[in-house]
Design a protein around this motif. Structure first.
Motif, PDB file in Angstrom:
ATOM      1  N   VAL A 184     -12.047   3.587   9.833  1.00 22.58           N
ATOM      2  CA  VAL A 184     -13.035   4.643  10.261  1.00 22.58           C
ATOM      3  C   VAL A 184     -12.391   6.207  10.170  1.00 22.58           C
ATOM      4  CG1 VAL A 184     -14.078   5.623  12.424  1.00 22.58           C
ATOM      5  CG2 VAL A 184     -13.911   3.085  12.105  1.00 22.58           C
ATOM      6  N   GLU A 185     -11.170   6.353  10.443  1.00 22.63           N
ATOM      7  CA  GLU A 185     -10.396   7.645  10.535  1.00 22.63           C
ATOM      8  C   GLU A 185     -10.595   8.195   9.067  1.00 22.63           C
ATOM      9  OE1 GLU A 185     -10.360   9.878  12.873  1.00 22.63           O
ATOM     10  OE2 GLU A 185     -10.708   8.337  14.336  1.00 22.63           O
ATOM     11  N   PRO A 186      -9.951   7.615   8.277  1.00 21.79           N
ATOM     12  CA  PRO A 186      -9.950   8.164   6.720  1.00 21.79           C
ATOM     13  C   PRO A 186     -11.423   7.991   5.908  1.00 21.79           C
ATOM     14  CG  PRO A 186      -8.942   6.343   6.796  1.00 21.79           C
ATOM     15  CD  PRO A 186      -8.935   6.407   8.350  1.00 21.79           C
ATOM     16  N   ARG A 187     -12.089   7.054   6.687  1.00 20.25           N
ATOM     17  CA  ARG A 187     -13.599   6.930   5.997  1.00 20.25           C
ATOM     18  C   ARG A 187     -13.369   6.172   4.859  1.00 20.25           C
ATOM     19  NH1 ARG A 187     -18.121  11.251   8.299  1.00 20.25           N
ATOM     20  NH2 ARG A 187     -17.420  11.196  10.430  1.00 20.25           N
ATOM     21  N   LYS A 188     -12.446   5.261   4.662  1.00 19.40           N
ATOM     22  CA  LYS A 188     -12.157   4.471   3.245  1.00 19.40           C
ATOM     23  C   LYS A 188     -12.649   3.368   3.442  1.00 19.40           C
ATOM     24  CE  LYS A 188      -8.662   7.706   1.310  1.00 19.40           C
ATOM     25  NZ  LYS A 188      -7.391   7.623   0.642  1.00 19.40           N
ATOM     26  N   ALA A 189     -13.101   2.495   2.531  1.00 21.09           N
ATOM     27  CA  ALA A 189     -13.402   0.960   2.223  1.00 21.09           C
ATOM     28  C   ALA A 189     -12.640   0.477   1.154  1.00 21.09           C
ATOM     29  CB  ALA A 189     -15.149   0.956   2.192  1.00 21.09           C
ATOM     30  N   TYR A 190     -12.260  -0.745   1.534  1.00 19.09           N
ATOM     31  CA  TYR A 190     -11.734  -1.556   0.510  1.00 19.09           C
ATOM     32  C   TYR A 190     -12.313  -2.714   0.268  1.00 19.09           C
ATOM     33  CZ  TYR A 190      -8.250  -4.687  -1.762  1.00 19.09           C
ATOM     34  OH  TYR A 190      -7.574  -5.602  -2.637  1.00 19.09           O
ATOM     35  N   PHE A 191     -12.619  -3.207  -0.714  1.00 20.42           N
ATOM     36  CA  PHE A 191     -13.262  -4.432  -1.100  1.00 20.42           C
ATOM     37  C   PHE A 191     -12.652  -5.231  -2.189  1.00 20.42           C
ATOM     38  CE2 PHE A 191     -16.207  -2.832   1.455  1.00 20.42           C
ATOM     39  CZ  PHE A 191     -17.563  -3.325   1.475  1.00 20.42           C
ATOM     40  N   ARG A 192     -12.530  -6.694  -1.925  1.00 19.91           N
ATOM     41  CA  ARG A 192     -12.094  -7.570  -3.147  1.00 19.91           C
ATOM     42  C   ARG A 192     -12.805  -8.872  -3.199  1.00 19.91           C
ATOM     43  NH1 ARG A 192      -7.578  -8.423   0.529  1.00 19.91           N
ATOM     44  NH2 ARG A 192      -7.750 -10.867   1.240  1.00 19.91           N
TER      45      ARG A 192
END
Length: 432
Positions: A130-138
């Motif tokens: 939430v804070e850096p507003r980053k998503a990681y998918f694999r």
């Protein structure tokens, strides 16, 4: 609301509030709804199980699901059943996962989907911070927007910078250009309309008039680095380092190649060489112009040179043509006209039927050659004409002694490979 439901909500708010009060400002989890609450002990840690129409929030993040288990000490929440997480314009859905209160991080499993209004991401595993507003998918990652579709083994997406980085077996499909690029690493800067592909990138532009991917009109480009620029009127793909190009009877090598999609042209720089049928062309720089995806004009600028085998059975005899500038014009049946300007020199082998009959070497200000039905019909030399004839008895076995300065014959013509195309595809459509 029933008395039972009201009692449950009071207990929840008091319990969650006391746990959140010990947290830093902004990390309080507020329970907004649940049909029932059950106190449990899991792995020695006290927990609360919420069942039915569960909704809670933390600052600007809202979560809903069918069942949730919050661990009292950590504040982390296990989520199950039609999980939906919303933060501003972002919506993330999945069947099961975890929400970590202190880290403000969601972890999702199975059929994961994230939509932020710009990009839709799906995968078997996903995280959202939430804070850096980053998503990681694999695992089976797919990213789509209105213009393209990307598949990869793993992907990181930053909402603030709008930067996407994909790794593994990466495939990018462009709907507008009917183009596919495959590589090992892809980085997209959405705000700058710029992307970069490394680790053996291969570009394939499919011929939409056929269902056969290996059709001769399909364009294949290989290099070590590819960059796509879409933010200005000169929309282009730039291939750098060990560039190989194959399209129909045309093939090329260069240090740098620029593909202008709107102008339908290819600019080759840094020691370019072009093959067309049995002819090789090279010079300081080469521009290839297409017309409706068909070869139209090839312009060679600076130290222009063309060589071709005089006869397919006589590998020691090469017709040669050189000058400062060369223009090759093409029609439906292939090359129709070739012009050489400034210090033009031609060396042309002669035959009587199939018997070699010496060569002509001619120079002038300009040389123009015309083909009719793929056969050379006329050669015209203009301005300051000079010429010599060498009979066959003086030429035989000594052909390279008469070669023009700068002549070379290369055998490294690039060819299409089945691996360029990956899974067999015919056309691309936005509906896929």
């Amino acid at each position: 609301m029933s008395m039972y439901r009201s009692t449950v909500m009071v207990v929840l708010l008091m319990a969650m509030g006391s746990a959140g009060a010990r947290s830093q400002e902004g990390k309080l989890i507020v329970i907004e709804n649940a049909d029932s609450l059950v106190a449990r002990t899991i792995g020695g840690e006290q927990a609360r199980e919420l069942i039915g129409n569960v909704r809670f929030s933390q600052d600007r993040v809202r979560v809903q699901c069918f069942r949730a288990i919050q661990f009292q000490q950590s504040g982390n929440v296990q989520l199950e059943g039609n999980v939906v997480i919303v933060e501003d314009s972002l919506t993330m859905t999945f069947p099961r996962g975890m929400y970590y209160r202190e880290a403000r991080r969601a972890v999702a499993f199975d059929s994961v989907r994230l939509d932020d209004g710009h990009v839709v991401l799906t995968a078997r595993y996903g995280e959202y911070h939430v804070e850096p507003r980053k998503a990681y998918f694999r695992t089976h990652v797919v990213a789509q927007d209105k213009d393209s579709k990307l598949t990869a083994d793993s992907l990181t997406y930053s909402r603030i910078e709008q930067v996407t980085v994909a790794h593994g077996i990466v495939t990018i499909e462009s709907y507008r250009d009917n183009m596919t690029i495959r590589c090992g690493e892809f980085t997209s800067y959405r705000r700058q309309d710029y992307s970069r592909m490394i680790q053996s990138p291969v570009l394939v532009q499919f011929d939409t008039s056929t269902t056969t991917p290996l059709r001769i009109d399909t364009l294949v480009v290989r290099s070590k680095v590819m960059e796509a620029f879409r933010g200005d009127t000169l929309k282009r793909v730039v291939a750098t380092d060990s560039v190989e190009i194959i399209r129909g009877d045309l093939a090329a090598l260069a240090g740098v190649a620029r593909f202008y999609t709107a102008g339908d042209s290819i600019h080759l720089r840094q020691s370019p060489v072009v093959w067309y049928e049995r002819t090789q062309v090279w010079g300081d720089s080469i521009n290839v112009h297409l017309k409706k995806r068909k070869l139209d004009v090839v312009r060679v600028m600076g130290n222009a040179f063309a060589g071709s085998q005089s006869d397919s059975l006589r590998t020691d005899k090469f017709d040669q043509l050189t000058g400062e500038e060369m223009l090759m014009y093409f029609g439906e049946k292939g090359m129709e006209r070739l012009e050489v300007h400034t210090r033009a020199i031609s060396l042309y082998h002669l035959f009587e039927d199939t018997t070699a009959n010496g060569l002509n070497k001619t120079s002038g200000d300009a040389i123009v050659m015309v083909w009719n039905d793929k056969k050379l019909s006329t050669i015209a030399v203009h301005g300051g004409v000079e010429g010599i004839y060498v009979p066959e008895n003086l030429l035989a076995g000594r052909e390279m002694e008469y070669a023009l300065p700068g002549f070379r014959w290369r055998s490294d013509k690039p060819m299409k490979r089945a691996s360029d195309f990956g899974p067999v595809r015919t056309t691309l459509s936005k509906a896929e």
